[in-house]
Design a protein around this motif. Structure first.
Motif, PDB file in Angstrom:
ATOM      1  N   LEU A  98      55.494  41.504  41.722  1.00  0.00           N
ATOM      2  CA  LEU A  98      54.065  41.419  41.475  1.00  0.00           C
ATOM      3  C   LEU A  98      53.779  39.933  41.411  1.00  0.00           C
ATOM      4  O   LEU A  98      54.417  39.202  40.649  1.00  0.00           O
ATOM      5  CB  LEU A  98      53.694  42.092  40.153  1.00  0.00           C
ATOM      6  CG  LEU A  98      52.220  41.996  39.767  1.00  0.00           C
ATOM      7  CD1 LEU A  98      51.350  42.745  40.783  1.00  0.00           C
ATOM      8  CD2 LEU A  98      52.010  42.553  38.374  1.00  0.00           C
ATOM      9  N   ARG A  99      52.849  39.487  42.215  1.00  0.00           N
ATOM     10  CA  ARG A  99      52.522  38.063  42.291  1.00  0.00           C
ATOM     11  C   ARG A  99      51.081  37.867  41.831  1.00  0.00           C
ATOM     12  O   ARG A  99      50.170  38.559  42.279  1.00  0.00           O
ATOM     13  CB  ARG A  99      52.683  37.585  43.719  1.00  0.00           C
ATOM     14  CG  ARG A  99      52.507  36.087  43.904  1.00  0.00           C
ATOM     15  CD  ARG A  99      51.112  35.822  44.370  1.00  0.00           C
ATOM     16  NE  ARG A  99      50.945  34.446  44.799  1.00  0.00           N
ATOM     17  CZ  ARG A  99      49.767  33.859  44.848  1.00  0.00           C
ATOM     18  NH1 ARG A  99      48.673  34.490  44.520  1.00  0.00           N
ATOM     19  NH2 ARG A  99      49.674  32.626  45.231  1.00  0.00           N
ATOM     20  N   CYS A 100      50.885  36.932  40.908  1.00  0.00           N
ATOM     21  CA  CYS A 100      49.567  36.648  40.349  1.00  0.00           C
ATOM     22  C   CYS A 100      49.324  35.147  40.507  1.00  0.00           C
ATOM     23  O   CYS A 100      50.191  34.342  40.167  1.00  0.00           O
ATOM     24  CB  CYS A 100      49.572  37.047  38.875  1.00  0.00           C
ATOM     25  SG  CYS A 100      48.030  36.806  38.028  1.00  0.00           S
ATOM     26  N   GLY A 101      48.168  34.782  41.054  1.00  0.00           N
ATOM     27  CA  GLY A 101      47.878  33.367  41.265  1.00  0.00           C
ATOM     28  C   GLY A 101      46.489  32.986  40.810  1.00  0.00           C
ATOM     29  O   GLY A 101      45.573  33.809  40.763  1.00  0.00           O
ATOM     30  N   ARG A 102      46.355  31.718  40.460  1.00  0.00           N
ATOM     31  CA  ARG A 102      45.059  31.183  40.036  1.00  0.00           C
ATOM     32  C   ARG A 102      44.912  29.771  40.568  1.00  0.00           C
ATOM     33  O   ARG A 102      45.786  28.924  40.400  1.00  0.00           O
ATOM     34  CB  ARG A 102      44.969  31.140  38.511  1.00  0.00           C
ATOM     35  CG  ARG A 102      43.633  30.587  38.018  1.00  0.00           C
ATOM     36  CD  ARG A 102      43.567  30.567  36.510  1.00  0.00           C
ATOM     37  NE  ARG A 102      44.203  29.395  35.957  1.00  0.00           N
ATOM     38  CZ  ARG A 102      43.575  28.257  35.659  1.00  0.00           C
ATOM     39  NH1 ARG A 102      42.287  28.132  35.872  1.00  0.00           N
ATOM     40  NH2 ARG A 102      44.232  27.247  35.154  1.00  0.00           N
ATOM     41  N   ARG A 103      43.798  29.509  41.244  1.00  0.00           N
ATOM     42  CA  ARG A 103      43.500  28.174  41.747  1.00  0.00           C
ATOM     43  C   ARG A 103      43.125  27.286  40.563  1.00  0.00           C
ATOM     44  O   ARG A 103      42.330  27.684  39.725  1.00  0.00           O
ATOM     45  CB  ARG A 103      42.365  28.238  42.752  1.00  0.00           C
ATOM     46  CG  ARG A 103      42.187  26.977  43.531  1.00  0.00           C
ATOM     47  CD  ARG A 103      41.591  27.312  44.901  1.00  0.00           C
ATOM     48  NE  ARG A 103      41.253  26.123  45.639  1.00  0.00           N
ATOM     49  CZ  ARG A 103      42.104  25.436  46.371  1.00  0.00           C
ATOM     50  NH1 ARG A 103      43.349  25.822  46.467  1.00  0.00           N
ATOM     51  NH2 ARG A 103      41.717  24.372  47.030  1.00  0.00           N
TER      52      ARG A 103
END
Length: 122
Positions: A98-103
Motif C-alpha cells: 500500500l503506497r501513500c504519498g503527499r506533495r
C-alpha cells in the motif's frame, strides 16, 4: 499523512491531505526501479511478500537496501532514493504494497496550515 495541521508532535500528523493512495503489485523477481521524488513524501506498507527495499544512499552515493516483508512500513522524506527488488520466485506469493504519498510544498504566510519550518523547501 492525514490529520489536522495543529499537531505539535510530528510533521506527518500535521499533513493536510494525501495526494495519492494505491496498491503496488510485483511480479516474481520484479522491481520498482530506484527513483526520487523531490517534492513528495511517501509511506510504503508491505501487505504481503518479501524483497529488498531501497531506502536512501550511503556516503558514496550507492543505494542502501533493507530486507522487507509483510507488516513492514517505510517512510521516505522528499528526495530520498526509493526502490524495491522482489525476491519472490515464480509460483510463490508475490509482493503487494500500500503506497501513500503527499506533495510537500511551501505554504503562504497568513494562510491556514502555514508552518515556518517549511519555508526552506525547494
Amino acid at each position: 499523512m492525514l490529520g489536522t495541521t495543529e499537531s505539535k508532535r510530528d510533521k506527518l500528523a500535521a499533513a493536510q491531505r494525501v495526494n495519492s493512495l494505491f496498491l503496488m503489485d510485483f511480479r516474481p523477481r520484479g522491481t520498482n526501479n530506484p527513483h526520487r521524488h523531490a517534492k513528495e513524501e511517501e509511506i510504503y506498507y508491505v501487505l504481503r511478500g518479501r524483497g529488498d527495499m531501497v531506502a536512501g544512499t550511503d556516503a558514496n552515493g550507492k543505494e542502501v537496501r533493507y530486507p522487507a516483508g509483510a507488516g513492514d512500513a517505510f517512510y521516505f522524506a522528499p528526495g530520498t532514493l526509493i526502490g524495491f527488488y522482489s525476491d519472490t520466485k515464480k509460483g510463490r506469493t508475490t509482493p503487494r504494497f500500500l503506497r501513500c504519498g503527499r506533495r510537500v510544498l511551501p505554504r503562504t504566510p497568513g494562510r491556514p496550515g502555514y508552518r515556518k519550518e517549511v519555508r526552506g523547501l525547494p
